[in-house]
Scaffold this motif. Structure first.
Motif, PDB file in Angstrom:
ATOM      1  N   THR A 235       1.907   3.905   1.988  1.00  0.00           N
ATOM      2  CA  THR A 235       0.484   3.568   2.052  1.00  0.00           C
ATOM      3  C   THR A 235       0.185   2.758   3.297  1.00  0.00           C
ATOM      4  O   THR A 235      -0.775   3.030   4.024  1.00  0.00           O
ATOM      5  N   ALA A 236       0.983   1.756   3.560  1.00  0.00           N
ATOM      6  CA  ALA A 236       0.745   0.886   4.715  1.00  0.00           C
ATOM      7  C   ALA A 236       0.760   1.673   6.009  1.00  0.00           C
ATOM      8  O   ALA A 236      -0.053   1.428   6.907  1.00  0.00           O
ATOM      9  N   GLY A 237       1.659   2.645   6.115  1.00  0.00           N
ATOM     10  CA  GLY A 237       1.729   3.443   7.323  1.00  0.00           C
ATOM     11  C   GLY A 237       0.642   4.488   7.403  1.00  0.00           C
ATOM     12  O   GLY A 237       0.033   4.690   8.454  1.00  0.00           O
ATOM     13  N   PHE A 238       0.344   5.143   6.272  1.00  0.00           N
ATOM     14  CA  PHE A 238      -0.610   6.246   6.295  1.00  0.00           C
ATOM     15  C   PHE A 238      -2.042   5.767   6.500  1.00  0.00           C
ATOM     16  O   PHE A 238      -2.853   6.480   7.108  1.00  0.00           O
ATOM     17  N   LEU A 239      -2.382   4.608   5.991  1.00  0.00           N
ATOM     18  CA  LEU A 239      -3.758   4.143   6.110  1.00  0.00           C
ATOM     19  C   LEU A 239      -4.163   3.857   7.551  1.00  0.00           C
ATOM     20  O   LEU A 239      -5.322   3.610   7.829  1.00  0.00           O
ATOM     21  N   GLY A 240      -3.250   3.887   8.461  1.00  0.00           N
ATOM     22  CA  GLY A 240      -3.597   3.847   9.879  1.00  0.00           C
ATOM     23  C   GLY A 240      -4.140   2.509  10.324  1.00  0.00           C
ATOM     24  O   GLY A 240      -4.433   1.624   9.531  1.00  0.00           O
ATOM     25  N   ALA A 241      -4.294   2.357  11.643  1.00  0.00           N
ATOM     26  CA  ALA A 241      -4.800   1.124  12.246  1.00  0.00           C
ATOM     27  C   ALA A 241      -4.021  -0.086  11.746  1.00  0.00           C
ATOM     28  O   ALA A 241      -4.557  -1.168  11.575  1.00  0.00           O
ATOM     29  N   ARG A 242      -2.733   0.145  11.488  1.00  0.00           N
ATOM     30  CA  ARG A 242      -1.832  -0.919  11.059  1.00  0.00           C
ATOM     31  C   ARG A 242      -0.499  -0.751  11.760  1.00  0.00           C
ATOM     32  O   ARG A 242      -0.134   0.354  12.136  1.00  0.00           O
ATOM     33  N   SER A 243       0.213  -1.850  11.901  1.00  0.00           N
ATOM     34  CA  SER A 243       1.576  -1.804  12.406  1.00  0.00           C
ATOM     35  C   SER A 243       2.476  -2.384  11.331  1.00  0.00           C
ATOM     36  O   SER A 243       2.142  -3.394  10.704  1.00  0.00           O
ATOM     37  N   VAL A 244       3.600  -1.717  11.091  1.00  0.00           N
ATOM     38  CA  VAL A 244       4.527  -2.129  10.039  1.00  0.00           C
ATOM     39  C   VAL A 244       5.871  -2.453  10.679  1.00  0.00           C
ATOM     40  O   VAL A 244       6.441  -1.638  11.404  1.00  0.00           O
ATOM     41  N   ILE A 245       6.361  -3.660  10.416  1.00  0.00           N
ATOM     42  CA  ILE A 245       7.624  -4.124  10.987  1.00  0.00           C
ATOM     43  C   ILE A 245       8.608  -4.400   9.851  1.00  0.00           C
ATOM     44  O   ILE A 245       8.328  -5.196   8.950  1.00  0.00           O
ATOM     45  N   ALA A 246       9.757  -3.744   9.885  1.00  0.00           N
ATOM     46  CA  ALA A 246      10.795  -3.958   8.873  1.00  0.00           C
ATOM     47  C   ALA A 246      11.618  -5.190   9.233  1.00  0.00           C
ATOM     48  O   ALA A 246      11.856  -5.485  10.416  1.00  0.00           O
ATOM     49  N   GLY A 247      12.039  -5.935   8.197  1.00  0.00           N
ATOM     50  CA  GLY A 247      12.854  -7.117   8.447  1.00  0.00           C
ATOM     51  C   GLY A 247      13.459  -7.647   7.164  1.00  0.00           C
ATOM     52  O   GLY A 247      13.522  -6.944   6.151  1.00  0.00           O
ATOM     53  N   ARG A 248      13.873  -8.898   7.201  1.00  0.00           N
ATOM     54  CA  ARG A 248      14.480  -9.530   6.024  1.00  0.00           C
ATOM     55  C   ARG A 248      14.260 -11.043   6.148  1.00  0.00           C
ATOM     56  O   ARG A 248      13.959 -11.563   7.237  1.00  0.00           O
ATOM     57  N   VAL A 249      14.415 -11.739   5.037  1.00  0.00           N
ATOM     58  CA  VAL A 249      14.216 -13.187   5.020  1.00  0.00           C
ATOM     59  C   VAL A 249      15.559 -13.898   5.116  1.00  0.00           C
ATOM     60  O   VAL A 249      16.478 -13.611   4.340  1.00  0.00           O
ATOM     61  N   GLU A 250      15.659 -14.797   6.080  1.00  0.00           N
ATOM     62  CA  GLU A 250      16.852 -15.637   6.218  1.00  0.00           C
ATOM     63  C   GLU A 250      16.403 -17.035   6.610  1.00  0.00           C
ATOM     64  O   GLU A 250      15.705 -17.213   7.606  1.00  0.00           O
ATOM     65  N   GLY A 251      16.797 -18.026   5.808  1.00  0.00           N
ATOM     66  CA  GLY A 251      16.498 -19.419   6.130  1.00  0.00           C
ATOM     67  C   GLY A 251      15.012 -19.708   6.243  1.00  0.00           C
ATOM     68  O   GLY A 251      14.602 -20.471   7.115  1.00  0.00           O
ATOM     69  N   GLY A 252      14.221 -19.073   5.389  1.00  0.00           N
ATOM     70  CA  GLY A 252      12.786 -19.308   5.406  1.00  0.00           C
ATOM     71  C   GLY A 252      12.054 -18.627   6.538  1.00  0.00           C
ATOM     72  O   GLY A 252      10.866 -18.870   6.753  1.00  0.00           O
ATOM     73  N   MET A 253      12.768 -17.761   7.276  1.00  0.00           N
ATOM     74  CA  MET A 253      12.165 -17.029   8.389  1.00  0.00           C
ATOM     75  C   MET A 253      12.208 -15.536   8.101  1.00  0.00           C
ATOM     76  O   MET A 253      13.154 -15.038   7.467  1.00  0.00           O
ATOM     77  N   PHE A 254      11.170 -14.818   8.546  1.00  0.00           N
ATOM     78  CA  PHE A 254      11.190 -13.358   8.477  1.00  0.00           C
ATOM     79  C   PHE A 254      11.847 -12.855   9.754  1.00  0.00           C
ATOM     80  O   PHE A 254      11.303 -13.009  10.848  1.00  0.00           O
TER      81      PHE A 254
END
Length: 361
Positions: A235-254
């Motif tokens: 949904t996030a990708g298809f709805l367009g006009a958005r950027s999606v960044i994959a990541g993970r949480v470590e030490g309170g940081m994305f």
């Protein structure tokens, strides 16, 4: 407001296969009386097949379709009390506007006097009473669309189905007919299911939007909820006009490739993706770090003027992000270092997608 006490239309684990290909894969959906649902997705996602199953043009391999609690999945189309507007309108070229609208009433054995009265009412409803005697070949695309709508509504259906109803119209007429369909649907109070690949159309017309991918409904929610807080990666990708960044949480940081961002207090505990909405991102001169939210150094890679907005592509480390800004603002040329600011309302998070939401294989 739709009555949500019980479903008016219920799709229960509906499936359809063509050989080794599964076109519709266990689709379930409850539609309240008077509600308008959009089936939204790319070509080949199963949305039109789902609509044809509801209409009765094809039969499901598994699952049920209940209308007012009555199973209709094996009933012929003319017994389902359904009105349908086809993508190409499917008007009979040898019949006038009035003749096309009258056709369904004739098939149902409605008497001549009653038929004439209802046809006149339906054409007046869509603003075409003065074209009752005109043939489709002498009508514009918008006029043909209105005749098709009148033909679907004149039988007083329990359910209205629309298959890409605006795709054959030019941009200006699409907006006009979108407003007309909304007006007619609200006036008639008819439960409506419509198929579209156009997200703007779906978000403008529907009470809820069912996003489909590979034969399944991956997410179904009100337009505002989908745009503000998409739960599914597709949904996030298809709805367009958005950027999606994959990541993970470590030490309170994305942590993402080349990025380490502080996790806001209102973020979920374990987000797997950061979603940035293009129209709410802000570009400032390099070094300007004011304002709440995320603030990142960036470089403008491309800038395209489109009507009242400028569509930018900017790089933040290895990531290329979309930013849409009003054209009245001072612009930035390609190659310019800038500050990218993402205020809180530009940011959404997808939480632990593969585990909690069920990533598609």
């Amino acid at each position: 407001m739709p009555d949500s006490s019980s479903p008016h239309l219920l799709l229960d684990r509906l499936s359809k296969r063509y050989g080794a290909q599964t076109a519709v894969d266990g689709v379930s959906l409850a539609v309240a009386r008077g509600e308008c649902i959009a089936l939204l997705g790319p070509s080949g996602c199963g949305k039109t097949t789902t609509l044809r199953l509801v209409a009765g043009f094809i039969l499901p391999d598994e699952g049920r379709i209940l209308l007012d609690g009555v199973a209709i999945e094996r009933a012929p189309p003319h017994r389902r009390k359904i009105g349908m507007v086809f993508q190409n309108y499917a008007l009979f070229p040898h019949l006038t506007a009035a003749g096309n609208v009258a056709f369904g009433l004739e098939m149902r054995g409605v008497g001549r006097a009653e038929r004439d009265r209802r046809v006149a009412e339906a054409l007046a409803m869509v603003g075409l009473g003065h074209l009752a005697d005109r043939y489709p070949a002498r009508m514009s695309g918008g006029q043909q669309q209105r005749v098709a709508l009148a033909r679907a509504l004149v039988i007083r259906p329990d359910l209205l189905l629309l298959d890409e109803p605006l795709s054959n119209l030019d941009a200006g007429l699409r907006v006009e007919m979108r407003e007309e369909i909304a007006r007619l649907r609200d006036a008639a109070g008819i439960t409506t299911l419509f198929v579209t690949h156009d997200q703007e159309e779906a978000l403008a017309l529907a009470d809820r939007v069912a996003v489909m991918d590979r034969g399944r409904i991956v997410e179904c929610a009100a337009p505002g909820e989908l745009t503000e807080r998409p739960r599914h990666l597709f949904t996030a990708g298809f709805l367009g006009a958005r950027s999606v960044i994959a990541g993970r949480v470590e030490g309170g940081m994305f942590q993402a490739e080349g990025l380490a961002l502080p996790l806001p207090a209102d973020a979920p505990a374990r987000p797997s993706h950061l979603v940035l909405r293009a129209a709410r991102l802000v570009l400032r001169p390099a070094g300007d770090a004011g304002g709440p939210g995320l603030v990142l150094p960036a470089v403008v890679e491309a800038a395209t003027r489109l009507d009242d907005s400028i569509h930018y592509e900017v790089s933040v480390g290895p990531h290329r992000l979309r930013v849409h800004r009003p054209s009245a603002e001072p612009g930035f040329a390609a190659g310019t270092p800038v500050t990218l600011a993402a205020p809180p309302d530009a940011i959404a998070w997808i939480e632990d997608f593969s585990a909690a939401t069920g990533a598609l294989p």
